[in-house]
Motif scaffolding. Structure first.
Motif, mmCIF file in Angstrom:
data_model
loop_
_atom_site.group_PDB
_atom_site.id
_atom_site.type_symbol
_atom_site.label_atom_id
_atom_site.label_comp_id
_atom_site.label_asym_id
_atom_site.label_seq_id
_atom_site.Cartn_x
_atom_site.Cartn_y
_atom_site.Cartn_z
ATOM 1 N N VAL A 1 0.859 -1.186 0.000
ATOM 2 C CA VAL A 1 0.000 0.000 0.000
ATOM 3 C C VAL A 1 0.891 1.230 0.000
ATOM 4 O O VAL A 1 1.722 1.401 0.907
ATOM 5 N N ILE B 1 -6.600 7.411 3.867
ATOM 6 C CA ILE B 1 -7.041 6.203 3.178
ATOM 7 C C ILE B 1 -5.970 5.123 3.208
ATOM 8 O O ILE B 1 -6.250 3.953 3.484
ATOM 9 N N GLY B 2 -4.730 5.483 2.917
ATOM 10 C CA GLY B 2 -3.663 4.488 2.891
ATOM 11 C C GLY B 2 -3.430 3.847 4.245
ATOM 12 O O GLY B 2 -3.245 2.615 4.345
ATOM 13 N N THR C 1 -6.375 1.593 5.002
ATOM 14 C CA THR C 1 -6.376 0.439 4.099
ATOM 15 C C THR C 1 -5.371 -0.615 4.544
ATOM 16 O O THR C 1 -5.647 -1.818 4.496
ATOM 17 N N VAL D 1 -1.817 -1.523 -3.987
ATOM 18 C CA VAL D 1 -2.770 -0.424 -3.832
ATOM 19 C C VAL D 1 -2.011 0.880 -4.042
ATOM 20 O O VAL D 1 -1.229 1.307 -3.186
ATOM 21 N N ASN D 2 -2.216 1.491 -5.189
ATOM 22 C CA ASN D 2 -1.578 2.772 -5.508
ATOM 23 C C ASN D 2 -2.418 3.904 -4.926
ATOM 24 O O ASN D 2 -3.385 4.370 -5.533
ATOM 25 N N ASN D 3 -2.040 4.328 -3.735
ATOM 26 C CA ASN D 3 -2.800 5.362 -3.042
ATOM 27 C C ASN D 3 -2.035 6.675 -2.897
ATOM 28 O O ASN D 3 -2.644 7.724 -2.666
ATOM 29 N N ASN E 1 -6.044 1.190 -8.104
ATOM 30 C CA ASN E 1 -5.609 2.570 -8.216
ATOM 31 C C ASN E 1 -6.626 3.498 -7.561
ATOM 32 O O ASN E 1 -7.804 3.510 -7.947
ATOM 33 N N VAL E 2 -6.177 4.235 -6.567
ATOM 34 C CA VAL E 2 -7.056 5.183 -5.889
ATOM 35 C C VAL E 2 -7.056 6.471 -6.700
ATOM 36 O O VAL E 2 -6.095 7.238 -6.681
ATOM 37 N N ILE F 1 -11.920 -0.704 -0.571
ATOM 38 C CA ILE F 1 -10.698 -1.223 -1.189
ATOM 39 C C ILE F 1 -10.518 -2.700 -0.855
ATOM 40 O O ILE F 1 -10.171 -3.516 -1.721
#
Length: 279
Positions: free
Chosen positions: A8, A15-16, A19, A79-81, A130-131, A232
């Motif tokens: 992450v 969010i990250g 998550t 997870v690209n946040n 992708n966020v 997510i």
């Protein structure tokens, strides 16, 4: 599920951060990365491994992915946040700042994706989340650089979904509205620094107030980051995930309005709403 490995990015706050916790609770082995390593210390209590990760640094990104792959063979979920919002008039924001906005929000996402694809492709399975933002479908005055990056993430993700699908790799887009993090406040402060005293100052103060309304629990457009995190996780665990997940207060209604209204009508409705938020 305990053997599934997740990275992450942008996990120091919001969010990250949430998550990383939610994925660990769901059984993933989680590596949380960000520049501000000290902010991620509480994640260690959840059994999460913390990485120093700067998505503008090739060395940092390569090192992080190699570390994870050396320990586990491959990455199952990325997870690209990581990202931020650079606001201000296009006239006044220096091009160097515009480039940095794309470097973080788009190029960092692309490079992290490049680094995990070979392992996923070899295994014929994997998932990239992708966020993006509802800001990848709508727009705001003084937000050209930010919205440009989020529109880019939408298009890039759709193309990736088609090219990676035959290799067993899913690509999913998360489209949050405002969350109860520091994001909106920081973006608004940057906006006022760039355009708060010049020819765009009236717009700048209205938009900054609207951005601030997305920060902090209880504000009109604020959604708890854990709600986005749970979405997510749902996307990460779904057997056949949806291509995109709008999430948060107003997300569905704003996107529906954008689809239905002509551009000029949307301009008027949205701008009037921002004026009301600003008081």
């Amino acid at each position: 599920m305990a053997s599934r490995i997740a990275i992450v990015t942008g996990a120091s706050t919001g969010i990250g951060f949430e998550t990383a916790i939610a994925l660990r609770a769901a059984g993933f082995i989680v590596y949380a990365g960000a520049r501000r390593v000290d902010k991620m210390e509480p994640l260690k209590q959840h059994g999460i491994t913390v990485l120093s990760l700067d998505v503008t640094s090739e060395e940092s990104m390569v090192s992080a992915v190699r570390l994870v792959e050396a320990a586990h063979g491959r990455v199952h979920l990325l997870v690209n946040n990581a990202g931020y919002g650079s606001y201000g008039s296009l006239e006044e924001v220096p091009l160097d700042e515009g480039r940095r906005q794309f470097e973080v929000n788009v190029m960092g996402l692309a490079r992290m994706t490049q680094l995990v694809i070979p392992g996923m492709r070899s295994a014929q399975s994997g998932r990239i989340i992708n966020v993006a933002s509802i800001g990848g479908k709508i727009y705001e005055p003084l937000g050209a650089w930010y919205h440009g990056t989020k529109f880019a993430v939408e298009g890039m993700s759709d193309s990736l979904r088609l090219e990676l699908g035959p290799h067993g790799i899913d690509v999913v887009i998360i489209e949050p509205s405002g969350t109860d993090s520091e994001w909106g406040t920081i973006a608004g402060e940057g906006l006022l620094m760039a355009s708060g005293g010049g020819p765009y100052r009236e717009q700048a103060h209205i938009v900054a107030a609207a951005l601030a309304s997305t920060s902090g629990t209880g504000h009109v457009l604020s959604t708890p980051a854990r709600i986005v995190a749970s979405t997510i996780v749902r996307a990460a665990m779904a057997k056949r995930p949806r291509t995109r997940y709008p999430v948060g207060r107003g997300a569905w209604s704003v996107l529906a309005m954008r689809r239905i209204l002509p551009d000029r009508a949307f301009d008027t409705v949205f701008w009037n709403f921002y004026r009301r938020l600003a008081g």
